[in-house]
Write a protein that holds these residues in place. Structure first.
Motif, PDB file in Angstrom:
ATOM      1  N   ILE A   5      27.151  76.443 -21.538  1.00 31.18           N
ATOM      2  CA  ILE A   5      27.115  75.580 -22.411  1.00 31.18           C
ATOM      3  C   ILE A   5      25.764  75.191 -23.012  1.00 31.18           C
ATOM      4  CG2 ILE A   5      27.592  72.894 -22.817  1.00 31.18           C
ATOM      5  CD1 ILE A   5      29.619  73.331 -20.566  1.00 31.18           C
ATOM      6  N   LYS A   6      25.728  75.108 -24.149  1.00 34.32           N
ATOM      7  CA  LYS A   6      24.283  74.854 -24.952  1.00 34.32           C
ATOM      8  C   LYS A   6      24.138  73.436 -25.137  1.00 34.32           C
ATOM      9  CE  LYS A   6      21.495  76.361 -28.859  1.00 34.32           C
ATOM     10  NZ  LYS A   6      21.289  75.635 -29.721  1.00 34.32           N
ATOM     11  N   ILE A   7      22.967  72.784 -25.025  1.00 36.11           N
ATOM     12  CA  ILE A   7      23.015  71.540 -25.313  1.00 36.11           C
ATOM     13  C   ILE A   7      21.922  71.486 -26.797  1.00 36.11           C
ATOM     14  CG2 ILE A   7      21.907  69.182 -24.641  1.00 36.11           C
ATOM     15  CD1 ILE A   7      22.111  70.274 -21.617  1.00 36.11           C
ATOM     16  N   GLU A   8      22.606  70.889 -27.678  1.00 39.04           N
ATOM     17  CA  GLU A   8      21.763  70.643 -28.968  1.00 39.04           C
ATOM     18  C   GLU A   8      20.630  69.727 -28.929  1.00 39.04           C
ATOM     19  OE1 GLU A   8      22.299  72.650 -31.869  1.00 39.04           O
ATOM     20  OE2 GLU A   8      24.246  73.750 -30.412  1.00 39.04           O
ATOM     21  N   GLU A   9      19.505  70.191 -29.735  1.00 38.50           N
ATOM     22  CA  GLU A   9      18.576  69.189 -29.682  1.00 38.50           C
ATOM     23  C   GLU A   9      18.777  67.611 -30.096  1.00 38.50           C
ATOM     24  OE1 GLU A   9      14.674  67.858 -29.311  1.00 38.50           O
ATOM     25  OE2 GLU A   9      15.361  70.098 -28.842  1.00 38.50           O
ATOM     26  N   GLU A  10      19.813  67.650 -30.936  1.00 35.96           N
ATOM     27  CA  GLU A  10      20.058  66.247 -31.106  1.00 35.96           C
ATOM     28  C   GLU A  10      20.425  65.185 -30.054  1.00 35.96           C
ATOM     29  OE1 GLU A  10      24.970  66.723 -32.352  1.00 35.96           O
ATOM     30  OE2 GLU A  10      23.425  67.120 -33.988  1.00 35.96           O
ATOM     31  N   CYS A  11      21.008  65.867 -29.053  1.00 33.21           N
ATOM     32  CA  CYS A  11      21.256  65.266 -27.922  1.00 33.21           C
ATOM     33  C   CYS A  11      19.876  64.465 -27.168  1.00 33.21           C
ATOM     34  CB  CYS A  11      21.926  66.131 -26.936  1.00 33.21           C
ATOM     35  SG  CYS A  11      23.499  66.553 -27.391  1.00 33.21           S
ATOM     36  N   PHE A  12      18.796  65.372 -27.280  1.00 33.55           N
ATOM     37  CA  PHE A  12      17.661  64.655 -26.571  1.00 33.55           C
ATOM     38  C   PHE A  12      17.111  63.850 -27.529  1.00 33.55           C
ATOM     39  CE2 PHE A  12      18.142  69.259 -25.092  1.00 33.55           C
ATOM     40  CZ  PHE A  12      18.327  69.215 -23.664  1.00 33.55           C
ATOM     41  N   GLN A  13      17.291  63.746 -28.770  1.00 34.46           N
ATOM     42  CA  GLN A  13      16.719  62.971 -29.832  1.00 34.46           C
ATOM     43  C   GLN A  13      17.575  61.606 -29.715  1.00 34.46           C
ATOM     44  OE1 GLN A  13      17.008  65.014 -33.484  1.00 34.46           O
ATOM     45  NE2 GLN A  13      15.117  66.417 -32.920  1.00 34.46           N
ATOM     46  N   ALA A  14      18.673  61.905 -29.427  1.00 34.33           N
ATOM     47  CA  ALA A  14      19.582  60.604 -29.204  1.00 34.33           C
ATOM     48  C   ALA A  14      19.189  59.849 -28.131  1.00 34.33           C
ATOM     49  CB  ALA A  14      21.067  61.029 -29.254  1.00 34.33           C
ATOM     50  N   GLN A  24      22.963  50.858 -27.636  1.00 36.43           N
ATOM     51  CA  GLN A  24      23.778  50.310 -26.640  1.00 36.43           C
ATOM     52  C   GLN A  24      24.337  51.279 -25.815  1.00 36.43           C
ATOM     53  OE1 GLN A  24      23.707  46.691 -26.601  1.00 36.43           O
ATOM     54  NE2 GLN A  24      23.832  47.214 -24.502  1.00 36.43           N
ATOM     55  N   TRP A  25      24.937  52.515 -26.391  1.00 31.88           N
ATOM     56  CA  TRP A  25      25.560  53.520 -25.911  1.00 31.88           C
ATOM     57  C   TRP A  25      25.502  54.820 -26.628  1.00 31.88           C
ATOM     58  CZ3 TRP A  25      29.605  49.585 -26.408  1.00 31.88           C
ATOM     59  CH2 TRP A  25      30.240  50.113 -27.756  1.00 31.88           C
ATOM     60  N   THR A  26      25.389  55.797 -26.278  1.00 30.36           N
ATOM     61  CA  THR A  26      25.538  57.226 -26.902  1.00 30.36           C
ATOM     62  C   THR A  26      26.650  58.006 -26.405  1.00 30.36           C
ATOM     63  OG1 THR A  26      23.264  57.115 -27.365  1.00 30.36           O
ATOM     64  CG2 THR A  26      24.315  59.077 -27.541  1.00 30.36           C
ATOM     65  N   VAL A  27      27.623  58.731 -27.308  1.00 27.22           N
ATOM     66  CA  VAL A  27      28.769  59.401 -26.789  1.00 27.22           C
ATOM     67  C   VAL A  27      28.435  60.818 -27.019  1.00 27.22           C
ATOM     68  CG1 VAL A  27      31.073  59.760 -27.062  1.00 27.22           C
ATOM     69  CG2 VAL A  27      30.144  57.615 -27.378  1.00 27.22           C
ATOM     70  N   ASP A  33      32.861  75.895 -29.545  1.00 28.55           N
ATOM     71  CA  ASP A  33      31.974  76.921 -29.133  1.00 28.55           C
ATOM     72  C   ASP A  33      30.940  76.412 -28.135  1.00 28.55           C
ATOM     73  OD1 ASP A  33      30.682  75.244 -30.669  1.00 28.55           O
ATOM     74  OD2 ASP A  33      29.694  76.740 -31.756  1.00 28.55           O
ATOM     75  N   ASN A  34      31.513  75.547 -27.092  1.00 24.40           N
ATOM     76  CA  ASN A  34      30.892  75.125 -26.009  1.00 24.40           C
ATOM     77  C   ASN A  34      29.349  74.532 -26.080  1.00 24.40           C
ATOM     78  OD1 ASN A  34      32.996  75.708 -24.704  1.00 24.40           O
ATOM     79  ND2 ASN A  34      32.426  77.582 -23.840  1.00 24.40           N
ATOM     80  N   ARG A  35      29.172  73.962 -27.151  1.00 24.83           N
ATOM     81  CA  ARG A  35      27.916  73.204 -27.489  1.00 24.83           C
ATOM     82  C   ARG A  35      28.070  71.887 -27.273  1.00 24.83           C
ATOM     83  NH1 ARG A  35      26.304  72.558 -32.534  1.00 24.83           N
ATOM     84  NH2 ARG A  35      28.473  73.222 -33.144  1.00 24.83           N
ATOM     85  N   ILE A  36      27.010  70.934 -26.535  1.00 23.70           N
ATOM     86  CA  ILE A  36      26.940  69.501 -26.234  1.00 23.70           C
ATOM     87  C   ILE A  36      26.442  68.869 -27.663  1.00 23.70           C
ATOM     88  CG2 ILE A  36      26.577  67.722 -24.942  1.00 23.70           C
ATOM     89  CD1 ILE A  36      26.691  69.581 -22.712  1.00 23.70           C
ATOM     90  N   VAL A  37      26.910  68.150 -28.446  1.00 25.37           N
ATOM     91  CA  VAL A  37      26.325  67.355 -29.480  1.00 25.37           C
ATOM     92  C   VAL A  37      26.552  66.041 -29.538  1.00 25.37           C
ATOM     93  CG1 VAL A  37      26.805  69.341 -30.963  1.00 25.37           C
ATOM     94  CG2 VAL A  37      28.690  67.449 -30.934  1.00 25.37           C
ATOM     95  N   MET A  38      25.458  65.268 -29.947  1.00 24.61           N
ATOM     96  CA  MET A  38      25.921  63.729 -30.046  1.00 24.61           C
ATOM     97  C   MET A  38      26.951  63.404 -31.033  1.00 24.61           C
ATOM     98  SD  MET A  38      24.859  60.531 -31.676  1.00 24.61           S
ATOM     99  CE  MET A  38      23.963  60.895 -32.989  1.00 24.61           C
ATOM    100  N   GLU A  39      27.961  62.767 -30.579  1.00 24.01           N
ATOM    101  CA  GLU A  39      29.293  62.303 -31.386  1.00 24.01           C
ATOM    102  C   GLU A  39      28.960  60.814 -32.367  1.00 24.01           C
ATOM    103  OE1 GLU A  39      33.736  62.844 -30.763  1.00 24.01           O
ATOM    104  OE2 GLU A  39      32.890  60.948 -29.732  1.00 24.01           O
ATOM    105  N   SER A  40      28.599  60.078 -31.280  1.00 24.02           N
ATOM    106  CA  SER A  40      28.127  58.599 -32.061  1.00 24.02           C
ATOM    107  C   SER A  40      27.123  57.952 -31.121  1.00 24.02           C
ATOM    108  CB  SER A  40      29.542  57.875 -31.892  1.00 24.02           C
ATOM    109  OG  SER A  40      29.789  57.328 -30.826  1.00 24.02           O
ATOM    110  N   GLN A  41      26.488  56.925 -31.726  1.00 27.57           N
ATOM    111  CA  GLN A  41      25.432  56.031 -31.179  1.00 27.57           C
ATOM    112  C   GLN A  41      25.808  54.657 -31.569  1.00 27.57           C
ATOM    113  OE1 GLN A  41      21.182  56.821 -31.680  1.00 27.57           O
ATOM    114  NE2 GLN A  41      21.316  57.175 -29.391  1.00 27.57           N
TER     115      GLN A  41
END
Length: 131
Positions: A5-14, A24-27, A33-41
């Protein structure tokens, strides 16, 4: 075969934005293709500063309301990772900021989704330095 699983840079930024008090929260979700992405904040709408002059029951009701809003925003049939920021009563009777990692995995999720989210959970938590 192990799941990569790859963690996208946007996750660290969020996560950094939330740690700075902007959300308040980040989803987060795992893509096909097994990448973790930020869905909403969700923008911060309640903080420790907002508790000044409020009764404890009112503060607890607000936190409970935020929790219900979050839960109702999550899918019924797929997993998610969430960082939930809230206000918590301390032992010394003061209110402080708290942040919890939520592993959302409804029983209706398909077995493949359950496997992938379970496999990625500890790696993702470690990458964000959460416990």
């Amino acid at each position: 075969m192990p799941i990569t699983i790859k963690i996208e840079e946007e996750c660290f930024q969020a996560h950094a934005s939330q740690a700075a008090g902007n959300a308040q929260w980040t989803v987060y979700r795992i893509t096909n293709d097994n990448r973790i992405v930020m869905e909403s904040q969700k923008a911060r709408c309640f903080s420790v500063e907002d508790t000044i002059g409020m009764a404890g029951d009112s503060i607890n009701a607000k936190v409970k309301s935020l929790w219900h809003q979050l839960v109702h925003s999550l899918p019924d049939e797929d997993g998610r990772y969430v960082m939930f920021d809230y206000v918590k009563l301390q032992k010394d009777a003061t209110w402080s900021r708290a942040c919890s990692f939520v592993f959302w995995l409804p029983k209706e999720a398909n077995p493949e989704s359950k496997s992938i989210y379970t496999a990625g959970k500890d790696t993702f938590k470690a990458a964000l330095n959460t416990s």
